[in-house]
Design a protein around this motif. Structure first.
Motif, short mmCIF file in Angstrom:
data_model
loop_
_atom_site.label_atom_id
_atom_site.label_comp_id
_atom_site.label_asym_id
_atom_site.label_seq_id
_atom_site.Cartn_x
_atom_site.Cartn_y
_atom_site.Cartn_z
N SER A 173 0.83 -1.20 0.00
CA SER A 173 0.00 0.00 0.00
C SER A 173 0.87 1.26 0.00
CB SER A 173 -0.92 -0.01 1.23
OG SER A 173 -1.69 1.17 1.29
N ARG A 204 -3.05 7.86 4.21
CA ARG A 204 -2.97 6.40 4.11
C ARG A 204 -1.55 5.93 4.39
NH1 ARG A 204 -6.21 5.53 -1.59
NH2 ARG A 204 -8.34 5.89 -0.81
N GLU A 208 -0.33 3.34 7.36
CA GLU A 208 0.40 2.10 7.09
C GLU A 208 1.73 2.08 7.83
OE1 GLU A 208 -0.93 -0.34 5.89
OE2 GLU A 208 -2.64 0.43 4.80
#
Length: 389
Positions: A173, A204, A208
């Motif tokens: 990701s 994001r 992560e």
């Protein structure tokens, strides 16, 4: 119990309708089947018992007889008299509920000092009986240091392989989002990447990174805990510190926490930071088991031998398979879990000579109990070459 009574009524009526020779053949078959199963159970090294709702023994194999020194006549003997270190009030059925399954390690002193792994599960939902399995772990607790080191290497290898797999998703990701951001920087005229969208991708990436940090921190904590620094620890204060730290997650999941503490509960001898790690994992497991909100009750009280903590949640409970494998390294039933938390709980408990047990029933929640020895009871480490009192 109507279902079982109806079965035996039908069986009795059917048996009564047979002629004499058919009855004799049926009895002979039943005796042969019983003999076969008794031979199998007596060949098993673990103790196997079947108890009713009053904890009277209905059946036990040879290993159970030897482990507990059972007399020939057990008609008036209750298992609670033989295994006094178990909180039977949380396991035995009452007028409203069926059996709760349980897993615990305990010490017995008669007929000789042993450490047993205790596991209990109901026979089925229509029965008032339960099966108890006793596994003797005395020798495994006293194995040579080299054997323990080999097991540690094996466990670490398992954990390392699991961590390598676990970090794959957040890394992928991160790579994808960073690539998109790189394109936006190279081509500022790219209309597909607005500042708002770029900010979303950065968020994001940060999430992560935090997830990766959590995984790696848990892994390092499990394999490199550091030497415990023992000092008087106030359990109530330590639990409140953890609850304060976890407050955002607890409130986000709409979980209500209720605490009940006995007056004048003395401190325990322990490492405050290690205990916080254990309590954090216990509370986090409980909170995550209540996906639609619920209640977590924490009790603290003293007995003549122990300082006791109980964490009781109203979550989904655990299946028998999940309970059996609860402390297997890197085993987890959570989609986003890594299985390290329960390993940390077990390690901290043993480091502090604490007894721990789990009582759970699917759909009705789980109770995790920790029992810390008081000052008059010697701390027993359940690993290494333990010396008996």
């Amino acid at each position: 119990m109507a279902v079982r009574k109806n079965f035996f009524d039908r069986f009795s009526a059917r048996f009564e309708s047979l002629d004499a020779s058919s009855r004799q053949a049926g009895v002979s078959l039943l005796l042969r089947e019983r003999g076969f199963f008794e031979t199998v159970f007596n060949a098993v090294e673990d103790g196997i018992l079947v108890v009713d709702g009053n904890l009277h023994l209905r059946y036990f194999n040879r290993a159970a007889k030897e482990l507990l020194a059972l007399p020939d006549d057990t008609s008036n003997l209750r298992l609670s008299k033989l295994l006094a270190g178990i909180d039977w009030s949380q396991i035995v059925p009452d007028d409203e509920h069926s059996w709760n399954q349980a897993r615990q390690e305990l010490q017995i002193l008669y007929p000789e000092e042993r450490y047993l792994q205790f596991y209990l599960a109901p026979l089925d939902e229509n029965s008032d009986a339960a099966t108890v399995i006793l596994h003797d772990v005395t020798e495994s607790r006293r194995r040579a240091t080299s054997d323990l080191e080999r097991e540690t290497v094996k466990a670490v290898s398992q954990l390392a392989a699991g961590v390598a797999h676990e970090i794959g998703n957040p890394l992928n990701s991160l790579s994808m989002n960073l690539e998109l951001l790189e394109r936006a920087c190279v081509d500022p005229e790219n209309e597909g990447v607005t500042p708002e969208y770029a900010a979303k991708m950065l968020h994001r990436c940060r999430s992560e990174v935090e997830r990766l940090d959590s995984i790696i921190h848990s892994f390092l904590t499990a394999i490199r805990p550091g030497k415990a620094k023992f000092a008087p620890v106030d359990l109530k204060e330590t639990v409140f510190d953890v609850l304060t730290f976890m407050r955002p997650e607890i409130e986000a999941r709409k979980v209500v926490v209720k605490c009940s503490w006995a007056d004048g509960m003395p401190p325990v001898s322990g490492d405050s930071e290690q205990l916080k790690q254990a309590f954090y994992n216990i509370i986090r497991n409980a909170v995550q088991a209540m996906s639609n909100g619920g209640e977590l009750e924490i009790y603290g009280y003293s007995t003549s031998e122990f300082r006791v903590l109980e964490f009781a949640d109203s979550g989904r409970g655990m299946s028998p398979d999940a309970l059996r494998e609860m402390f297997v390294p890197f085993k987890t039933t959570k989609a986003s879990g890594n299985g390290i938390g329960t390993m940390i709980i077990e390690r901290v408990c043993r480091e502090h000579g604490a007894e721990f047990g789990v009582v759970s029933s699917e759909g009705r929640g789980t109770v995790f109990q920790l029992k810390f020895p008081n000052g008059s009871r010697r701390v027993r480490l359940l690993t290494g070459n333990a010396n008996s009192d």
